[in-house]
Motif scaffolding. Structure first.
Motif, mmCIF file in Angstrom:
data_model
loop_
_atom_site.group_PDB
_atom_site.id
_atom_site.type_symbol
_atom_site.label_atom_id
_atom_site.label_comp_id
_atom_site.label_asym_id
_atom_site.label_seq_id
_atom_site.Cartn_x
_atom_site.Cartn_y
_atom_site.Cartn_z
ATOM 1 N N ARG A 37 -18.036 32.897 -13.571
ATOM 2 C CA ARG A 37 -18.519 33.990 -12.733
ATOM 3 C C ARG A 37 -20.044 33.900 -12.555
ATOM 4 O O ARG A 37 -20.573 34.080 -11.460
ATOM 5 N N ARG A 40 -21.340 31.196 -10.141
ATOM 6 C CA ARG A 40 -20.975 31.330 -8.734
ATOM 7 C C ARG A 40 -22.214 31.226 -7.839
ATOM 8 O O ARG A 40 -23.240 31.842 -8.120
ATOM 9 N N LEU A 188 -12.417 36.199 -12.335
ATOM 10 C CA LEU A 188 -13.862 36.164 -12.574
ATOM 11 C C LEU A 188 -14.510 34.968 -11.876
ATOM 12 O O LEU A 188 -15.503 35.099 -11.180
ATOM 13 N N GLY A 189 -13.930 33.808 -12.062
ATOM 14 C CA GLY A 189 -14.630 32.607 -11.595
ATOM 15 C C GLY A 189 -13.851 31.691 -10.685
ATOM 16 O O GLY A 189 -14.357 30.631 -10.316
ATOM 17 N N SER A 193 -13.850 28.479 -12.938
ATOM 18 C CA SER A 193 -13.434 28.897 -14.288
ATOM 19 C C SER A 193 -12.163 28.169 -14.721
ATOM 20 O O SER A 193 -12.047 27.714 -15.864
#
Lengths: 505, 68
Positions: A37, A40, A188-189, A193
């Motif tokens: 995250r 990003r 989140l990512g 991620s």
């Protein structure tokens, strides 16, 4: 609970130490999600679903590896090898040939994906054929096939819960915990991620396979000692395959590898590679990975017959854990080996499930909702992708806890469906004048043919054969598919010539 | 690419132990049946073929214009 016979005891057969190892591993997954995250670069579909198209060699290799090898590699193949013997070595060529098929399309597709900002396979199909029905049907077929795969992985999550938590958690509770963790790090990512978690998961998978293989062979006195003992209990494994078994071998190798090579999540990773060179080098290494994964697990399954002869189909699914249990019993100090292996199995299942989820969400967002809503707002689309991820996961969890199906059967349907995309993709890349009509006809004919025989085989208990003449229905479907594409294209080209002459005249 | 496709399909076909249909089951290497060793070795040969092909054909496959 199919394959974990040793784990159905009360309490946790895995012990407090094992639970701590798994808890640390799961905590790391969330940490990777947070890191993804923070890394990003922009709030866009390309960043969320493709990690900003910036995956380097090692991360790409590990994410390809962890995604291609699911819990089924560690559990399902070993169980099948226990029952069927060395003929399950066909899993070596089919895992390798998936990489072999990539060379037919990956170099060109990656270049085009950069030029056209593709997120999904549907993006290429739409740009190449400009036919919304064809794009939607191919995307839908991928989502259905991946849905099957997701359900098998969720079921496997439930079964691993019994290993780790015993009576402390029900399989459904175990599924829910792991699913929530996946949703956290994925939303989140995104792919960044997922790819980072895949590095840890891939390493665990590799270490787990190596450990259990080495431990088993050392327990049985090396290759020759193990072979002699196995020959005493299963001399039938030494018999050469029949002609029909060899035909089935080639059929399996072709259809499963073709399906594997067309995994939407694998195609996403082709798009996500930092450069063509990085992708090429990763795939060159990937082709050898079955030798340190599949081969080892098939060997474990076959050797399981020595200490645990006569297990039925259901119990033999747990042969990996039984063999590992034997080692832990004879070497109490090496209990950590069991912990690492179980963590590796959970890693393999989670890494495949998270990638499937991302592939389904990207396809639903990009191939269905984006054209439907007619919007290019990247923030809204990314948010939509996250909402779809959550919705898909909820549906799959409900199905996983309700639908009884054997893992192997579902995998066959999945790969045979995915393989029907091959003519549209490969011929589309190599034949400039190919048109949408024949491709659509071929895709529909191949898919319907495959479904009639595969579903018919399940419903009629093999009265309708799933493998007509020992060849998978999906492979017949692909041949029919290619034939229709070729014939339709020839006819279309012939019909178009007079028009051209008239217009020129 | 056509030659690669033919080689790819041929080598996959050859990973099946066809040649042992007539040989029988007696020959063993390190206690294992020879057809098992053959299939693993054929798979390794296939993997080497693919790895080398990636090195040699990647650029051509990436830039190849459509053929009819």
């Amino acid at each position: 609970m199919t394959y974990l016979a040793i784990t159905t005891e009360a309490d946790s057969p895995f012990g407090a130490g094992g639970i701590i190892v798994v808890a640390i591993y799961l905590g790391l997954m969330i940490a990777f999600g947070l890191a993804g995250r923070f890394a990003r670069k922009e709030n866009s579909l390309g960043d969320f679903f493709l990690g900003g198209r910036s995956l380097g060699f090692f991360v790409l290799l590990m994410t390809l590896y962890a995604t291609q090898y699911s819990g089924n590699t560690l559990i399902g193949y070993a169980g099948k090898a226990y029952r069927s013997g060395f003929e399950v070595l066909v899993s070596l060529p089919f895992m390798m040939a998936g990489i072999g098929f990539y060379l037919l399309y990956a170099p060109k597709l990656q270049r085009l994906s950069r030029e056209g900002d593709f997120i999904t396979l549907g993006d290429y199909i739409q740009r190449r054929y400009n036919h919304r029905w064809l794009t939607s049907l191919i995307a839908l077929s991928g989502i259905v096939a991946l849905g099957n795969f997701m359900i098998t992985n969720l079921k496997a999550m439930g079964e691993m819960t019994a290993v780790v938590a015993g009576d402390y958690l029900t399989p459904t509770q175990g599924i829910l915990i792991l699913v929530v963790i996946i949703l956290i790090y994925e939303t989140l990512g995104g792919l960044r991620s997922v790819a980072w978690t895949d590095v840890l998961q891939g390493l665990l998978l590799l270490i787990g396979c190596t450990i259990i293989f080495t431990a088993t062979l050392s327990n049985l006195g090396g290759v020759s000692g193990a072979a002699d003992k196995l020959h005493d209990v299963r001399p039938d494994f030494w018999e050469p395959l029949s002609t029909m078994s060899c035909v089935g071998w080639v059929s399996s190798a072709l259809i499963i590898s073709l399906g594997f090579s067309l995994y939407p999540q694998a195609i996403q990773r082709i798009y996500a590679a930092k450069s063509p060179k990085v992708l090429r080098r990763s795939l060159q290494v990937m082709v050898f990975m079955p030798l340190v994964t599949t081969l080892l697990m098939v060997t474990i399954g076959v050797l399981g017959n020595i200490a645990h002869p006569g297990l039925d189909t259901q119990s033999s699914g747990g042969i990996t854990m039984l063999v590992l249990g034997d080692y832990a019993a004879s070497h109490p100090a090496a209990k950590w080996v069991v912990f690492v292996f179980v963590a590796a199995v959970i890693a393999a299942i989670m890494s495949t499930a998270d990638s499937i989820l991302l592939a389904i969400a990207s396809s639903a967002t990009q191939d269905f909702f984006r054209p439907l809503f007619k919007t290019d707002d990247q923030k809204k689309l990314t948010l939509l992708g996250k909402v779809i991820s959550t919705g898909v996961m909820i549906i799959c969890v409900l199905l996983a806890t309700e639908l009884p199906q054997s893992i192997w059967k579902l995998i066959e349907i999945k790969t045979e469906l995915l393989a029907q995309t091959a003519p549209a993709l490969i011929c589309g890349l190599h034949f400039k004048k190919l048109r949408a009509g024949p491709v659509l006809a071929g895709f529909l004919a191949g898919t319907i043919f495959t479904l009639i025989f595969q579903v018919g085989s399940i419903v009629t208990d093999n009265a309708i054969p799933g493998k007509p003449f020992h060849i998978h229905a999906g492979l017949w479907g692909v041949l029919l598919n290619f034939a229709l594409v070729w014939i339709g294209n020839c006819l279309a080209a012939r019909n178009s010539n007079p028009v051209k002459q008239v217009s020129q005249g | 690419m056509l030659r690669y496709l033919i080689g790819h399909l041929l080598l996959i076909t050859l990973t099946a132990p066809w040649i042992f249909l007539a040989v029988g089951q007696e020959t063993m290497v390190a206690g294992l049946p020879l057809w098992v060793i053959y299939s693993v070795a054929a798979s390794v040969v296939y993997a080497i073929f693919v790895a080398i092909s990636y090195g040699r054909l990647w650029n051509r496959a990436g830039g190849q214009e459509g053929v009819e």
